[in-house]
Design a protein around this motif. Structure first.
Motif, PDB file in Angstrom:
ATOM      1  N   PHE A  70       0.837  -1.205   0.000  1.00 25.18           N
ATOM      2  CA  PHE A  70       0.000   0.000   0.000  1.00 25.18           C
ATOM      3  C   PHE A  70       0.872   1.256   0.000  1.00 25.18           C
ATOM      4  CE2 PHE A  70      -3.667  -2.356   2.323  1.00 25.18           C
ATOM      5  CZ  PHE A  70      -4.011  -2.974   1.130  1.00 25.18           C
TER       6      PHE A  70
ATOM      7  N   TYR B 135       1.074   4.104  -2.872  1.00 27.52           N
ATOM      8  CA  TYR B 135       0.745   5.472  -2.436  1.00 27.52           C
ATOM      9  C   TYR B 135       1.777   6.458  -2.968  1.00 27.52           C
ATOM     10  CZ  TYR B 135      -0.095   9.345   0.850  1.00 27.52           C
ATOM     11  OH  TYR B 135      -0.350  10.571   1.422  1.00 27.52           O
TER      12      TYR B 135
ATOM     13  N   TRP C 266      -5.984   6.535   4.923  1.00 29.64           N
ATOM     14  CA  TRP C 266      -4.799   6.047   5.617  1.00 29.64           C
ATOM     15  C   TRP C 266      -5.042   5.878   7.112  1.00 29.64           C
ATOM     16  CZ3 TRP C 266      -1.323   3.085   4.155  1.00 29.64           C
ATOM     17  CH2 TRP C 266      -0.698   3.192   2.917  1.00 29.64           C
TER      18      TRP C 266
ATOM     19  N   ILE D 235      -6.704   2.519   7.348  1.00 28.00           N
ATOM     20  CA  ILE D 235      -5.832   1.389   7.035  1.00 28.00           C
ATOM     21  C   ILE D 235      -4.808   1.173   8.145  1.00 28.00           C
ATOM     22  CG2 ILE D 235      -3.969   0.613   5.506  1.00 28.00           C
ATOM     23  CD1 ILE D 235      -5.517   1.662   3.157  1.00 28.00           C
TER      24      ILE D 235
ATOM     25  N   ALA E  15      -9.027  -0.698   1.986  1.00 28.51           N
ATOM     26  CA  ALA E  15      -8.279  -0.401   0.757  1.00 28.51           C
ATOM     27  C   ALA E  15      -9.148  -0.579  -0.488  1.00 28.51           C
ATOM     28  CB  ALA E  15      -7.043  -1.290   0.675  1.00 28.51           C
TER      29      ALA E  15
END
Length: 308
Positions: free
Chosen positions: A73, A77, A141, A144, A160
């Protein structure tokens, strides 16, 4: 040799190593996103009651899957923003918009959201700019990272998928077919975000994709998922923060009211789609994998503990 390797592995505190690597990754995520102090404070508040939602999984077993996933991730990003703007520029240059909605949206009473600025104040303007600028990724974020500390790979994937992973590809057809520019541009008003554009092309690329509002769809999806958690601090914070993001799109004269409504409907459908995909994937996973992940402690560890 094999026995020495086994003894070396057993002598190391892999849980502590995993925690250190996790903290490093979270810090790098904040650095890449240029997080302000307020961003870190929001994250810390949302982590306060994380134990209430933690799964009963051994940390070492979780790190085997959770750390690589968080790393993936983080990687996307860092590289995803450039890809998004390449796609946006491609759509603008190829001009594949059969429908232009600027005039139609502007003709609908109260659709410009100007009524939200009845309470406009300079300090509120500044706060709304912060909310909007960070809201596109920070809301995702925070969820997550928190789901990582709940030791739940399933929750990480749920957030996600409901966020950028599914929304980016599924929202592109709307942006490719419908040309709808931001409220302030259509109405000939100043940009309340104070953005500086190097060229006219940069300006037009930035303001052309409005329907549906992706700021709204990302934040509303996170809000819907946050309501499933047990910790009230997290739920209340995410409801307040995500609602502020949605409100900021109207207050700053970026999105039309119908953009926001469409964004919320889009988010609801994406969350349901993510639930469906995760449900199918969970059923297809081998039982051996499920058993390894959900096993609480190694038998040897349990035996040693009882002996002590």
């Amino acid at each position: 040799m094999r026995e020495k390797a086994r003894m070396w592995l057993a002598s190391n505190d892999w849980t502590m190593y995993g925690i250190i690597v996790s903290i490093f990754l979270v810090w790098r995520i904040g650095v890449v996103g240029n997080w302000s102090t307020a961003c870190w404070v929001l994250l810390m508040i949302c982590l306060l009651g994380v134990r209430k939602d933690q799964t009963d999984v051994d940390w070492k077993r979780f790190f085997i899957f959770g750390l690589p996933l968080l790393g993936v991730f983080y990687y996307f990003y860092g590289s995803g923003n450039g890809l998004w703007w390449k796609i946006a520029n491609w759509m603008f240059e190829n001009n594949r918009h059969p429908w232009t909605w600027d005039s139609m949206m502007n003709s609908i009473p109260f659709n410009d959201g100007a009524w939200t600025r009845i309470i406009a104040r300079p300090r509120l303007d500044n706060w709304m700019v912060w909310v909007y600028n960070y809201g596109f990724v920070l809301s995702l974020w925070v969820c997550i990272v928190r789901s990582f500390w709940t030791k739940s790979v399933k929750k990480m994937m749920s957030y996600a998928l409901s966020g950028h992973l599914l929304q980016f590809p599924l929202i592109l057809p709307f942006y490719n077919l419908i040309l709808l520019r931001e409220v302030w541009w259509v109405k000939g008003q100043p940009d309340l975000l104070g953005r500086q554009f190097a060229t006219e092309n940069d300006l037009l690329v930035n303001v052309m994709n409005c329907f549906p509002s992706m700021h709204t769809s990302i934040s509303f999806a996170m809000l819907l998922l946050a309501l499933r958690e047990k910790d009230r601090i997290f739920k209340y914070m995410m409801v307040a923060y995500c609602s502020a993001i949605i409100f900021s799109t109207l207050y700053l004269q970026i999105h039309w009211v119908l953009d926001v409504i469409a964004g919320m409907a889009f988010a609801y459908l994406i969350v349901k789609l993510a639930d469906l995909l995760i449900g199918v994937a969970t059923r297809l996973l081998p039982q051996r994998f499920k058993g390894f992940y959900s096993k609480k402690k190694d038998n040897a560890y349990a035996t040693d503990t009882m002996a002590a």
